[in-house]
Every structure is written in C-alpha cells, then in structure tokens.
Motif scaffolding. Sequence first.
Motif, PDB file in Angstrom:
ATOM      1  N   TRP A 140      22.927   2.695  -8.287  1.00  0.00           N
ATOM      2  CA  TRP A 140      22.145   3.865  -8.671  1.00  0.00           C
ATOM      3  C   TRP A 140      21.661   4.678  -7.477  1.00  0.00           C
ATOM      4  N   GLN A 141      21.351   4.026  -6.360  1.00  0.00           N
ATOM      5  CA  GLN A 141      20.846   4.738  -5.180  1.00  0.00           C
ATOM      6  C   GLN A 141      21.929   5.592  -4.512  1.00  0.00           C
ATOM      7  N   GLU A 142      23.197   5.220  -4.674  1.00  0.00           N
ATOM      8  CA  GLU A 142      24.277   5.929  -3.998  1.00  0.00           C
ATOM      9  C   GLU A 142      25.116   6.827  -4.894  1.00  0.00           C
ATOM     10  N   HIS A 143      25.099   6.593  -6.195  1.00  0.00           N
ATOM     11  CA  HIS A 143      25.970   7.352  -7.102  1.00  0.00           C
ATOM     12  C   HIS A 143      25.423   8.762  -7.302  1.00  0.00           C
ATOM     13  N   LEU A 144      26.107   9.748  -6.731  1.00  0.00           N
ATOM     14  CA  LEU A 144      25.690  11.147  -6.865  1.00  0.00           C
ATOM     15  C   LEU A 144      26.201  11.725  -8.178  1.00  0.00           C
ATOM     16  N   LEU A 145      25.300  12.356  -8.889  1.00  0.00           N
ATOM     17  CA  LEU A 145      25.682  13.052 -10.110  1.00  0.00           C
ATOM     18  C   LEU A 145      26.218  14.429  -9.757  1.00  0.00           C
ATOM     19  N   LYS A 146      27.173  14.901 -10.558  1.00  0.00           N
ATOM     20  CA  LYS A 146      27.800  16.198 -10.314  1.00  0.00           C
ATOM     21  C   LYS A 146      27.553  17.121 -11.503  1.00  0.00           C
TER      22      LYS A 146
END
Length: 67
Positions: free
Chosen positions: A47-53
């Motif tokens: 969750w800390q690294e997954h960037l939403l687009k």
Amino acid sequence: MEITINNKNHQFNQSCTIAEMLAVMLHSEAKGIAVAVNQTIITKSDWQEHLLKDGDQVMLIKATQGG
C-alpha cells in the motif's frame, strides 16, 4: 486525477499511494480492510508504494464479524 472508489468518483489533486488515499478516505487506521485496484487485490505490504493512476477503479472491502 479522478479515481472511482466503491463505484463513486473522487477527485485527488495529485497522484497518491493506496495508503495516502486510505488516510484521506477513512480518517482512521485501516484495520480489517482489503483493497483491490482494477480487480486485482493489493497486499497491505504494498500500500505504501502502489501509486494510483487517473481512472483507476478501487474497491474497499471491510471485514465484519458476526454470525
């Protein structure tokens, strides 16, 4: 940036991680939550690294207990 969360559109000023989005949406610690982005479960450790687009479809699922 527009993200759909549980079938409702939400505007964000900039890209954010799942953890940042949850902090804004839940206003509390994310306990008992599962997150899927574009129909793929994202593990809590990511969750800390997954960037939403822009355009991502997010589903938040809260665990409940009872019987």
